[in-house]
Design a protein around this motif. Structure first.
Motif, PDB file in Angstrom:
ATOM      1  N   LEU A  56       9.326  -7.124   9.209  1.00  0.00           N
ATOM      2  CA  LEU A  56      10.582  -7.002   8.469  1.00  0.00           C
ATOM      3  C   LEU A  56      11.018  -5.565   8.212  1.00  0.00           C
ATOM      4  N   THR A  57      10.096  -4.602   8.314  1.00  0.00           N
ATOM      5  CA  THR A  57      10.439  -3.209   8.010  1.00  0.00           C
ATOM      6  C   THR A  57      10.087  -2.233   9.124  1.00  0.00           C
ATOM      7  N   THR A  58       9.836  -2.722  10.320  1.00  0.00           N
ATOM      8  CA  THR A  58       9.440  -1.826  11.413  1.00  0.00           C
ATOM      9  C   THR A  58      10.215  -2.130  12.685  1.00  0.00           C
ATOM     10  N   ILE A  59      10.737  -1.071  13.294  1.00  0.00           N
ATOM     11  CA  ILE A  59      11.419  -1.192  14.578  1.00  0.00           C
ATOM     12  C   ILE A  59      10.773  -0.188  15.534  1.00  0.00           C
ATOM     13  N   VAL A  60      10.456  -0.655  16.733  1.00  0.00           N
ATOM     14  CA  VAL A  60       9.847   0.193  17.760  1.00  0.00           C
ATOM     15  C   VAL A  60      10.807   0.255  18.943  1.00  0.00           C
ATOM     16  N   VAL A  61      11.215   1.460  19.290  1.00  0.00           N
ATOM     17  CA  VAL A  61      12.126   1.671  20.413  1.00  0.00           C
ATOM     18  C   VAL A  61      11.327   2.305  21.548  1.00  0.00           C
ATOM     19  N   SER A  62      11.353   1.674  22.712  1.00  0.00           N
ATOM     20  CA  SER A  62      10.624   2.169  23.881  1.00  0.00           C
ATOM     21  C   SER A  62      11.587   2.419  25.022  1.00  0.00           C
ATOM     22  N   MET A  63      11.314   3.492  25.770  1.00  0.00           N
ATOM     23  CA  MET A  63      12.135   3.794  26.939  1.00  0.00           C
ATOM     24  C   MET A  63      11.233   4.052  28.137  1.00  0.00           C
ATOM     25  N   ASP A  64      11.661   3.578  29.314  1.00  0.00           N
ATOM     26  CA  ASP A  64      10.957   3.853  30.557  1.00  0.00           C
ATOM     27  C   ASP A  64      11.155   5.323  30.930  1.00  0.00           C
ATOM     28  N   ALA A  65      10.457   5.764  31.943  1.00  0.00           N
ATOM     29  CA  ALA A  65      10.601   7.143  32.413  1.00  0.00           C
ATOM     30  C   ALA A  65      12.052   7.417  32.808  1.00  0.00           C
ATOM     31  N   ASN A  66      12.504   8.604  32.494  1.00  0.00           N
ATOM     32  CA  ASN A  66      13.863   9.025  32.825  1.00  0.00           C
ATOM     33  C   ASN A  66      13.864   9.655  34.208  1.00  0.00           C
ATOM     34  N   THR A  67      14.460   8.975  35.158  1.00  0.00           N
ATOM     35  CA  THR A  67      14.513   9.472  36.540  1.00  0.00           C
ATOM     36  C   THR A  67      15.924   9.895  36.927  1.00  0.00           C
ATOM     37  N   THR A  68      16.815  10.041  35.945  1.00  0.00           N
ATOM     38  CA  THR A  68      18.220  10.341  36.224  1.00  0.00           C
ATOM     39  C   THR A  68      18.478  11.818  36.487  1.00  0.00           C
ATOM     40  N   GLY A  69      17.566  12.682  36.049  1.00  0.00           N
ATOM     41  CA  GLY A  69      17.786  14.117  36.200  1.00  0.00           C
ATOM     42  C   GLY A  69      18.615  14.714  35.074  1.00  0.00           C
ATOM     43  N   ALA A  70      19.029  13.887  34.124  1.00  0.00           N
ATOM     44  CA  ALA A  70      19.831  14.346  32.987  1.00  0.00           C
ATOM     45  C   ALA A  70      19.279  13.729  31.699  1.00  0.00           C
TER      46      ALA A  70
END
Length: 134
Positions: free
Chosen positions: A96-110
């Motif tokens: 109820l009080t925790t949010i986890v944000v995950s992102m894959d590797a950034n391969t866009t160059g920006a």
């Protein structure tokens, strides 16, 4: 003349009165995020953000120019736990009080920017996740 005096009296009374009550639609911060901005490495990873409030939900996200909306009909967004999986990121409400944000590797160059939009009644907030360029 009498009508003019009554009219002016009414106008004066309306202008002179002040309403110190909270106006509908302008709620105070009831989510109370631990942070509103995080940075992630280009290799990917996750960030954990906590809240003081419990009655919030994720209603959308945007990754650069792509916008994602989440519908409470498909999932009870005010409950926990749940995970919103997209191609390049995920948003998990682990309790109820925790949010986890995950992102894959950034391969866009920006550099990439993910914004997670939260709502609690008539209060809206967001978490800005900046991911470094590769």
């Amino acid at each position: 003349m009498k009508k003019l005096v009554i009219f002016l009296g009414c106008v004066f009374a309306l202008v002179a009165c002040s309403n110190e009550e909270q106006v509908d639609g302008l709620w105070d911060d009831i989510i109370k995020l631990s942070t509103k901005e995080v940075s992630l490495a280009a290799t990917g990873g996750s960030a954990t953000i906590t809240t003081e409030g419990e009655s919030w939900w994720v209603y959308g996200a945007s990754l650069d120019d792509d916008i994602y909306y989440y519908d409470a009909v498909e999932l009870d967004l005010s409950s926990a736990p749940y995970t919103l999986d997209e191609d390049q990121f995920s948003i998990e409400r682990s309790d109820l009080t925790t949010i986890v944000v995950s992102m894959d590797a950034n391969t866009t160059g920006a550099e990439r920017t993910l914004i997670v939009y939260l709502e609690a009644g008539d209060y809206f907030d967001s978490i800005k996740v900046t991911q470094a360029a590769n």
